[in-house]
Design a protein around this motif. Structure first.
Motif, short mmCIF file in Angstrom:
data_model
loop_
_atom_site.label_atom_id
_atom_site.label_comp_id
_atom_site.label_asym_id
_atom_site.label_seq_id
_atom_site.Cartn_x
_atom_site.Cartn_y
_atom_site.Cartn_z
N PHE A 107 19.23 -31.23 -10.11
CA PHE A 107 19.89 -31.22 -8.26
C PHE A 107 21.00 -32.54 -8.48
CE2 PHE A 107 15.13 -31.13 -7.09
CZ PHE A 107 15.49 -30.42 -7.62
N PRO A 108 22.34 -32.03 -7.39
CA PRO A 108 23.16 -32.49 -6.94
C PRO A 108 22.86 -34.05 -7.22
CG PRO A 108 23.33 -31.36 -5.55
CD PRO A 108 22.15 -30.78 -6.40
N ALA A 109 23.83 -35.33 -7.35
CA ALA A 109 23.95 -36.44 -6.37
C ALA A 109 23.83 -36.36 -5.05
CB ALA A 109 24.61 -37.18 -6.87
N GLY A 110 22.65 -37.05 -4.56
CA GLY A 110 22.31 -37.33 -3.30
C GLY A 110 21.39 -36.26 -2.52
N HIS A 111 20.64 -34.75 -4.09
CA HIS A 111 20.10 -34.21 -2.45
C HIS A 111 19.21 -34.40 -2.52
CE1 HIS A 111 17.26 -30.43 -3.23
NE2 HIS A 111 18.32 -30.68 -3.37
N TYR A 112 18.44 -34.18 -1.02
CA TYR A 112 17.62 -34.86 -0.67
C TYR A 112 15.65 -34.52 -1.12
CZ TYR A 112 15.29 -30.23 0.44
OH TYR A 112 14.95 -28.75 0.28
N LEU A 113 15.77 -33.97 -1.85
CA LEU A 113 14.43 -34.31 -2.59
C LEU A 113 14.65 -35.44 -3.71
CD1 LEU A 113 13.75 -31.20 -2.43
CD2 LEU A 113 12.18 -32.06 -1.16
N VAL A 114 15.72 -35.66 -4.73
CA VAL A 114 15.74 -37.01 -4.80
C VAL A 114 15.28 -38.12 -4.09
CG1 VAL A 114 16.95 -38.35 -6.28
CG2 VAL A 114 17.31 -35.78 -6.77
N ARG A 115 16.30 -38.52 -2.83
CA ARG A 115 16.49 -39.29 -1.93
C ARG A 115 14.72 -39.32 -1.63
NH1 ARG A 115 16.76 -38.89 3.68
NH2 ARG A 115 18.34 -37.32 2.84
N LEU A 116 14.33 -38.61 -1.74
CA LEU A 116 12.64 -38.57 -0.37
C LEU A 116 11.57 -38.18 -1.25
CD1 LEU A 116 12.96 -35.92 2.47
CD2 LEU A 116 13.93 -38.08 2.59
N MET A 117 11.80 -38.42 -2.67
CA MET A 117 10.59 -38.27 -3.26
C MET A 117 10.81 -38.83 -4.66
SD MET A 117 7.95 -34.43 -4.77
CE MET A 117 10.07 -33.89 -5.87
N LEU A 118 11.90 -38.50 -5.89
CA LEU A 118 11.40 -39.12 -6.79
C LEU A 118 12.10 -40.33 -6.74
CD1 LEU A 118 11.65 -38.83 -9.93
CD2 LEU A 118 14.48 -37.85 -9.44
N LYS A 119 12.97 -41.28 -6.28
CA LYS A 119 13.89 -42.59 -6.18
C LYS A 119 12.20 -43.20 -5.78
CE LYS A 119 18.98 -42.05 -6.99
NZ LYS A 119 20.49 -42.00 -6.41
N PRO A 120 11.47 -42.44 -4.93
CA PRO A 120 11.25 -43.77 -4.26
C PRO A 120 9.54 -43.77 -5.01
CG PRO A 120 11.30 -42.39 -2.02
CD PRO A 120 12.06 -42.44 -3.72
N TRP A 121 9.54 -42.61 -5.89
CA TRP A 121 7.98 -42.76 -6.62
C TRP A 121 9.02 -43.58 -8.08
CZ3 TRP A 121 7.73 -41.34 -11.94
CH2 TRP A 121 6.82 -41.59 -12.67
N MET A 122 10.45 -43.62 -8.46
CA MET A 122 10.53 -44.73 -9.58
C MET A 122 10.37 -46.19 -9.31
SD MET A 122 13.53 -42.06 -11.82
CE MET A 122 14.18 -42.43 -10.09
N ASP A 123 10.65 -46.15 -7.85
CA ASP A 123 10.54 -47.71 -7.83
C ASP A 123 9.33 -48.06 -7.63
OD1 ASP A 123 13.63 -47.06 -7.35
OD2 ASP A 123 13.87 -47.06 -5.35
N ASP A 124 8.55 -47.29 -6.92
CA ASP A 124 7.10 -47.50 -6.96
C ASP A 124 6.27 -47.97 -8.51
OD1 ASP A 124 5.02 -48.14 -5.41
OD2 ASP A 124 4.47 -46.40 -5.22
N VAL A 125 6.38 -47.19 -8.96
CA VAL A 125 6.45 -47.05 -10.54
C VAL A 125 6.61 -48.58 -10.66
CG1 VAL A 125 6.14 -46.80 -12.78
CG2 VAL A 125 5.77 -44.83 -11.39
N THR A 126 7.82 -48.58 -11.38
CA THR A 126 8.23 -50.12 -11.25
C THR A 126 8.20 -51.04 -10.84
OG1 THR A 126 10.51 -49.45 -11.59
CG2 THR A 126 10.70 -51.18 -11.57
N LYS A 127 7.66 -51.12 -9.36
CA LYS A 127 7.08 -52.13 -8.16
C LYS A 127 5.58 -52.36 -9.19
CE LYS A 127 6.22 -54.07 -3.73
NZ LYS A 127 6.46 -53.88 -2.35
N ARG A 128 4.75 -51.59 -9.47
CA ARG A 128 3.50 -51.63 -9.72
C ARG A 128 3.39 -52.16 -10.95
NH1 ARG A 128 -0.36 -48.85 -6.30
NH2 ARG A 128 0.71 -47.18 -4.68
N THR A 129 4.19 -52.23 -11.81
CA THR A 129 4.12 -52.34 -13.37
C THR A 129 4.75 -54.34 -13.58
OG1 THR A 129 5.45 -51.02 -13.63
CG2 THR A 129 3.73 -50.09 -14.11
N ASN A 130 4.87 -54.15 -12.26
CA ASN A 130 5.94 -55.58 -12.33
C ASN A 130 6.98 -55.46 -13.02
OD1 ASN A 130 3.80 -57.35 -10.87
ND2 ASN A 130 2.71 -57.54 -12.07
N GLY A 131 8.13 -54.13 -12.84
CA GLY A 131 9.39 -54.39 -13.43
C GLY A 131 8.74 -54.26 -14.84
N ALA A 132 7.62 -53.47 -15.73
CA ALA A 132 7.79 -53.29 -17.24
C ALA A 132 8.49 -51.85 -16.98
CB ALA A 132 6.62 -53.81 -17.46
N VAL A 133 7.85 -51.01 -16.91
CA VAL A 133 8.43 -50.11 -16.99
C VAL A 133 9.90 -48.98 -15.72
CG1 VAL A 133 7.57 -47.66 -16.56
CG2 VAL A 133 6.16 -48.89 -17.15
#
Length: 342
Positions: free
Chosen positions: A34-60
């Motif tokens: 996907f190109p930078a700024g693609h709506y599916l990265v913004r709506l799905m991938l990045k929130p998921w990565m941020d959520d995993v990092t938060k749920r693991t207290n920054g370890a992942v």
């Protein structure tokens, strides 16, 4: 004394449940086309990565490679399987020889919204026939997916008002089920990955595209297309991120739990956001001069009638190759009728 303290600390760690131990720092590589700024990265991938990092207290944490930096869309399955990346955007249409049954969610006329298709696919690909017949044999595990809203026909010059207008039109598809859809309407499918569509369309080697609404803007195609159909579902496309199965198997239980919870949270939210995004995008495209042309009732009825047989033709073709397409179609249609998540 010091030795005794070390032994005591080790004994305490061994006695603790795994869930109470701190997660070891882990960095995973994620790649897509996907190109930078693609709506599916913004709506799905990045929130998921941020959520995993938060749920693991920054370890992942994750290192993200967009825009085909590591490989093209068609290469993502191989790159994920080989461990070049840990998590890859694997669109089943781009690897239809390896994941033909997943196209059950891309057949025309099956559903009207992203969430209807997404929730049904999520269930069948995580727990049902597709999990066993497509993901497991390819040694990948689905982490998140969105099935896009129904595709429309986008054209540069000619407006589509009748079935005759479709005859001979060279239109971009993702292959497989979409090819069957266009052939049923006497159009000419041109199989192509989304990132390559702009160049072909600008050169005039295609008349238009089968494409989802929001992706028209993401790939800059709003500068080229002038007309879009309304009123008929010409199929869809699955955007799916999967993890290498060996990588998954080695993850600590806490990380698996965090990822699963993040996936269950983002899937219904992302598809709902995609459905909402369409309203804003439609206005933007109209402002850009794109004409949305509702198909006349007679044309809609005629097209839907011709497209009725595509699902059965798709299933029969794969059944003859020893694939369980009819079973997949039955399960998917049952999940759609039950609301997908039930």
């Amino acid at each position: 004394m010091k030795k005794n303290l070390i032994w005591a600390a080790a004994a305490l760690a061994l006695s603790l449940p795994v869930s109470t131990l701190p997660v070891q720092a882990l960095e995973l590589k994620v790649a897509d086309s996907f190109p930078a700024g693609h709506y599916l990265v913004r709506l799905m991938l990045k929130p998921w990565m941020d959520d995993v990092t938060k749920r693991t207290n920054g370890a992942v944490t994750f290192t993200y490679y967009p825009n085909q930096q590591i490989g093209k869309a068609a290469d993502m399955l191989r790159l994920t399987q080989s461990g070049v990346v840990d998590i890859g955007y694997i669109g089943p249409s781009y690897v239809s020889d390896k994941m033909p049954l997943s196209e059950v969610a891309q057949l025309p006329g099956a559903f009207a919204t992203s969430c209807q298709g997404t929730l049904a696919y999520w269930k069948i690909a995580r727990e049902g026939l597709l999990a066993k017949q497509e993901y497991a044999p390819n040694k990948i595990k689905l982490l998140m997916a969105v099935v896009l809203p129904p595709y429309q026909v986008w054209t540069v010059k000619s407006k589509v008002e009748t079935i005759k207008d479709m005859q001979g039109l060279k239109l971009r598809t993702t292959g497989g089920a979409q090819d069957l859809t266009l052939r049923a309407l006497n159009a000419v499918p041109v199989r192509m990955a989304a990132p390559d569509a702009y160049e072909s369309l600008s050169r005039g080697t295609m008349d238009g595209l089968l494409f989802p609404l929001d992706s028209v803007v993401s790939y800059g195609l709003d500068k080229l297309v002038k007309h879009a159909t309304e009123g008929v579902s010409f199929g869809s496309f699955i955007v799916a991120y999967s993890i290498n199965q060996s990588v998954w198997d080695k993850l600590p239980d806490d990380v698996k739990k965090a990822m699963n919870e993040a996936s269950e949270t983002i899937t219904p939210k992302a598809c709902a956001d995609v459905d909402k995004e369409g309203e804003v995008t439609t206005k933007h495209l109209k402002d850009q001069g794109v004409s949305f042309d509702p198909l006349p009732d007679a044309t809609r009825a005629e097209m839907k009638d011709k497209l009725k047989g595509v699902s059965q033709e798709w299933a029969a073709g794969l059944d003859s190759r020893g694939k369980q397409a009819s079973a997949a179609l039955k399960e998917f249609e049952g999940l759609l009728a039950a609301g997908g998540a039930k």
